[in-house]
Motif scaffolding. Sequence first.
Motif, mmCIF file in Angstrom:
data_model
loop_
_atom_site.group_PDB
_atom_site.id
_atom_site.type_symbol
_atom_site.label_atom_id
_atom_site.label_comp_id
_atom_site.label_asym_id
_atom_site.label_seq_id
_atom_site.Cartn_x
_atom_site.Cartn_y
_atom_site.Cartn_z
ATOM 1 N N CYS A 218 0.405 -1.234 -0.885
ATOM 2 C CA CYS A 218 0.449 -0.044 -0.301
ATOM 3 C C CYS A 218 1.418 1.246 0.063
ATOM 4 O O CYS A 218 1.928 0.989 0.268
ATOM 5 C CB CYS A 218 -0.959 0.192 0.913
ATOM 6 S SG CYS A 218 0.285 0.122 2.588
ATOM 7 N N GLU A 219 -0.333 2.795 -0.502
ATOM 8 C CA GLU A 219 1.234 3.298 -0.066
ATOM 9 C C GLU A 219 1.170 4.319 1.247
ATOM 10 O O GLU A 219 0.282 4.171 1.990
ATOM 11 C CB GLU A 219 0.244 4.207 -0.733
ATOM 12 C CG GLU A 219 1.189 6.608 -0.757
ATOM 13 C CD GLU A 219 0.104 6.859 -1.701
ATOM 14 O OE1 GLU A 219 0.827 8.882 -1.556
ATOM 15 O OE2 GLU A 219 -0.825 7.422 -1.594
ATOM 16 N N VAL A 220 2.276 4.872 1.959
ATOM 17 C CA VAL A 220 2.559 4.523 3.344
ATOM 18 C C VAL A 220 2.247 6.566 3.063
ATOM 19 O O VAL A 220 3.667 6.921 2.728
ATOM 20 C CB VAL A 220 3.689 3.846 3.198
ATOM 21 C CG1 VAL A 220 3.898 4.581 4.780
ATOM 22 C CG2 VAL A 220 4.255 2.583 3.720
ATOM 23 N N ASP A 222 1.599 7.925 6.771
ATOM 24 C CA ASP A 222 2.215 7.459 8.140
ATOM 25 C C ASP A 222 2.111 6.392 8.897
ATOM 26 O O ASP A 222 0.865 5.574 8.638
ATOM 27 C CB ASP A 222 1.100 8.813 8.586
ATOM 28 C CG ASP A 222 1.463 9.292 9.676
ATOM 29 O OD1 ASP A 222 2.499 8.886 10.683
ATOM 30 O OD2 ASP A 222 0.800 10.385 10.935
ATOM 31 N N SER A 223 3.002 6.567 9.012
ATOM 32 C CA SER A 223 2.569 4.403 9.614
ATOM 33 C C SER A 223 2.805 4.830 10.967
ATOM 34 O O SER A 223 2.508 3.549 11.857
ATOM 35 C CB SER A 223 4.535 4.417 9.916
ATOM 36 O OG SER A 223 5.795 5.414 10.448
ATOM 37 N N MET A 224 2.148 5.785 11.652
ATOM 38 C CA MET A 224 1.440 6.305 13.232
ATOM 39 C C MET A 224 0.098 5.115 12.860
ATOM 40 O O MET A 224 -0.747 5.202 12.629
ATOM 41 C CB MET A 224 1.252 8.063 12.839
ATOM 42 C CG MET A 224 0.520 7.534 14.958
ATOM 43 S SD MET A 224 1.771 7.397 16.344
ATOM 44 C CE MET A 224 2.141 8.911 15.646
ATOM 45 N N GLY A 225 0.489 4.323 14.258
ATOM 46 C CA GLY A 225 -0.338 3.379 14.032
ATOM 47 C C GLY A 225 -0.156 2.290 13.657
ATOM 48 O O GLY A 225 -1.435 0.933 14.285
ATOM 49 N N ALA A 226 0.663 1.950 13.051
ATOM 50 C CA ALA A 226 0.491 0.816 12.102
ATOM 51 C C ALA A 226 0.781 -0.626 13.300
ATOM 52 O O ALA A 226 0.329 -1.508 12.677
ATOM 53 C CB ALA A 226 2.313 0.608 11.213
ATOM 54 N N SER A 256 -2.120 -2.316 6.498
ATOM 55 C CA SER A 256 -1.776 -1.119 5.249
ATOM 56 C C SER A 256 -3.322 -0.375 5.657
ATOM 57 O O SER A 256 -3.228 0.904 4.553
ATOM 58 C CB SER A 256 -2.628 -2.206 4.042
ATOM 59 O OG SER A 256 -3.929 -2.943 4.524
ATOM 60 N N GLU A 257 -4.862 -0.168 5.906
ATOM 61 C CA GLU A 257 -5.136 0.399 5.910
ATOM 62 C C GLU A 257 -5.103 1.783 7.229
ATOM 63 O O GLU A 257 -5.289 2.949 6.117
ATOM 64 C CB GLU A 257 -7.119 0.045 6.628
ATOM 65 C CG GLU A 257 -7.845 1.045 6.611
ATOM 66 C CD GLU A 257 -9.169 0.341 6.594
ATOM 67 O OE1 GLU A 257 -10.212 1.253 7.683
ATOM 68 O OE2 GLU A 257 -9.507 -0.495 6.958
#
Length: 265
Positions: A218-220, A222-226, A256-257
């Motif tokens: 998926c397009e990243v 913001d990785s916050m909460g991954a 990914s969402e």
Amino acid sequence: MDKKIRIAAVGDNCIDYYDITGEAFPGGNPVNVAVYIKRMNGDSSYTGVVGTDDYGKFMIESLNNKGVDTSHIKILEGKTAVTHVEINNGDRILGDYEEGVMADFKLTKEDIDFLCSHDLVVTGIWGMIEDELYKIKERDVNIAFDFADKHNHEITYKALPYVDYAFFSCDNKSDAELHGFMKFIKSKGPSVVVVTRGEKGSIAYDGNEFTKFGIIECEVIDSMGAGDSYIAGFLMGILERKPIVECMRKGALSSSETIGYYGAW
């Protein structure tokens, strides 16, 4: 009609404040998990403490808007916790942390009764309840714990004997190194040990075998909460009695969402 899965999230919360843009988002590991459980059509509650400031109201209102049970959030005189955040190529960089009223968070007997009315309790390394875990465990309620990257922390060793599902993050060790680490952690009590590895996916160990799962491309943004969304997906899978690999798939899909937008949720 099947009974809905109910997960109790307990421990730290904070406002994620993005210094460059001036934006503020509600967050914190247990808070995020509670929201993601609702996103997957489960039921969840959050137990913790906020301050008497506007951020405290913002936290409670935001959780209410997501349908999370906030009946056991305490409001104490003072400031809600804040984490300062920067984004660099989609990766979140955490800066200063202002603990505020989280420093005074304590569980009451009523809180523990409430937590134990759920199917599972989830917390984390900064949740401030490691000394109370035994009270939940002795009532035969499963506990999930996010140890983040604290592989050798005092809180880690204190919590492990009472944890059923132990989550860690690590993206700089080989498979062989991780296998040794996960076997060691498993020997301390958990039923399942899971390590998330960023773009390398995740590894789970149940005492019999190691299971690997990749990522959902998926397009990243913001990785916050991954990691928190992975945990929520994995735990939903566990409570739906799915095989480990399917739990990992649910975790990866949930993650990914989350990383496709700014803020944890």
